[in-house]
Design an enzyme around this catalytic site. Structure first.
Site, PDB file in Angstrom:
ATOM      1  N   TYR A 110      11.057  37.539 -24.457  1.00  0.00           N
ATOM      2  CA  TYR A 110      10.638  36.057 -24.340  1.00  0.00           C
ATOM      3  C   TYR A 110      12.038  35.715 -23.931  1.00  0.00           C
ATOM      4  CZ  TYR A 110       9.494  32.176 -26.528  1.00  0.00           C
ATOM      5  OH  TYR A 110       9.054  30.272 -26.958  1.00  0.00           O
TER       6      TYR A 110
ATOM      7  N   ASN B 264       0.607  26.617 -21.422  1.00  0.00           N
ATOM      8  CA  ASN B 264       1.880  26.637 -22.483  1.00  0.00           C
ATOM      9  C   ASN B 264       1.198  27.665 -22.573  1.00  0.00           C
ATOM     10  OD1 ASN B 264       2.161  25.417 -25.431  1.00  0.00           O
ATOM     11  ND2 ASN B 264       0.527  26.049 -25.669  1.00  0.00           N
TER      12      ASN B 264
ATOM     13  N   VAL C 182      -8.959  33.744 -14.977  1.00  0.00           N
ATOM     14  CA  VAL C 182      -8.327  32.466 -14.290  1.00  0.00           C
ATOM     15  C   VAL C 182      -9.096  31.530 -13.703  1.00  0.00           C
ATOM     16  CG1 VAL C 182      -6.068  31.027 -13.451  1.00  0.00           C
ATOM     17  CG2 VAL C 182      -5.593  32.696 -15.918  1.00  0.00           C
TER      18      VAL C 182
ATOM     19  N   LYS D  56      11.427  33.398 -20.522  1.00  0.00           N
ATOM     20  CA  LYS D  56      10.764  31.428 -20.405  1.00  0.00           C
ATOM     21  C   LYS D  56      12.597  31.854 -19.107  1.00  0.00           C
ATOM     22  CE  LYS D  56       8.202  30.624 -23.106  1.00  0.00           C
ATOM     23  NZ  LYS D  56       6.608  29.920 -22.206  1.00  0.00           N
TER      24      LYS D  56
END
Length: 307
Positions: A165, A100, A80, A169
């Site tokens: 997930y 994203n 990154v 989130k």
């Protein structure tokens, strides 16, 4: 007023397909220089290929825009950092970060391996942390930054088979809440997008005609409002199939129970007042909850002194 990104540099992760691709193309169409990031893995995170991100770059360039591709695995900070370094070397700034990139490894919790849980957390949460950390000091020095986290209704409300997930989130909302406070003095605004779109992440979960109705472009229209000069901060925008709404967390005014009376039974006895939604409010910081409880305790002490 037309929303423009002329002069801005944006990094979009997971931009080789689906929502990320749509975001990158729309930002470029409105003038942004774009780093198109994509590891190029499968939906479950396996494999890697640079083809998808390079195709997006070519499309942007064919339309007269500027873009570069980078295959960083967002869960690897060194990769990154290299991506951000390349953006700085080419354009000298980073104004917008769209976190994203994501993967799915859906199974019921009983059947889910810890490895599947960890990998989803690494990509969604640590990936967002890594990318944000790599641009944070740049944005502070510029006194300008726009960051968008990608959350989900699965995190805010739950969804069968998505414990990993959903946890990831919800975690990025906690990251948003604190960073929006810390970044305020340097004009860094951080928001979250909760999309419902027909992408390869969801293509086998919805009928084909529904997938077409949930085009990524509808979500991207909302995304652009979260990362321009006039963007809000600490806002959760829900979008899909032309529908748009906001999501917030509220806390009730609650009740007060004197220390001498604090038992499980007394708490249960006050349940109707504790859960009464009249006067509930969204708190601007975690400290506000403590302030509320202290004020209740002080009001009770004052009332006792007056007896």
């Amino acid at each position: 007023m037309t929303i423009s990104f002329i002069g801005k540099v944006a990094i979009v992760t997971g931009a080789g397909n689906g929502l990320g691709r749509s975001h990158a193309l729309a930002l470029a169409a409105r003038g942004a220089k774009v780093v198109v990031n994509d590891l190029g893995g499968a939906r479950d995170g396996s494999g890697a290929s640079s083809q998808a991100s390079q195709d997006v770059v070519r499309l942007i360039e064919q339309n007269g825009g500027e873009a570069i591709s980078h295959g960083a695995n967002v869960a690897n900070f060194d990769e990154v950092q290299d991506m951000v370094n390349q953006a700085m070397e080419k354009w000298g700034r980073v104004d917008i970060l769209i976190n994203n990139a994501g993967i799915l490894r859906d199974k019921s919790f009983a059947k889910m391996s810890l490895a599947d849980f960890t990998m989803v957390m690494d990509v969604h949460v640590i990936g967002s942390v890594n990318c944000t950390k790599a641009v944070w000091d740049i944005m502070r020095a510029q006194n300008y930054g726009r960051i968008v986290m990608t959350t989900s209704s699965s995190g805010m409300y739950g969804n069968f088979g998505q414990a990993n997930y959903g946890a990831a989130k919800m975690a990025v909302l906690g990251l948003m809440n604190t960073l929006s406070i810390e970044g305020a003095k340097n004009n860094i605004r951080i928001n979250a997008l909760a999309p419902t779109a027909g992408t390869r992440m969801t293509e086998d979960l919805m009928p084909e005609n529904i997938v077409k109705a949930f085009a990524p472009e509808a979500v991207t229209a909302g995304l652009l409002t979260l990362c321009d000069d006039d963007a809000p901060t600490r806002f959760i925008l829900c979008a899909g199939a032309g529908g748009y709404s906001s999501a917030s967390m509220f806390e009730t005014q609650g009740c007060f129970i004197p220390q001498s009376s604090q038992t499980p039974e007394s708490v249960r006895g006050q349940w109707s007042q504790l859960t009464d939604e009249a006067g509930q409010a969204a708190l601007s910081a975690g400290s506000k909850q403590g302030e509320k409880f202290v004020s209740k305790a002080m009001a009770y002490m004052k009332s006792q002194q007056q007896v």
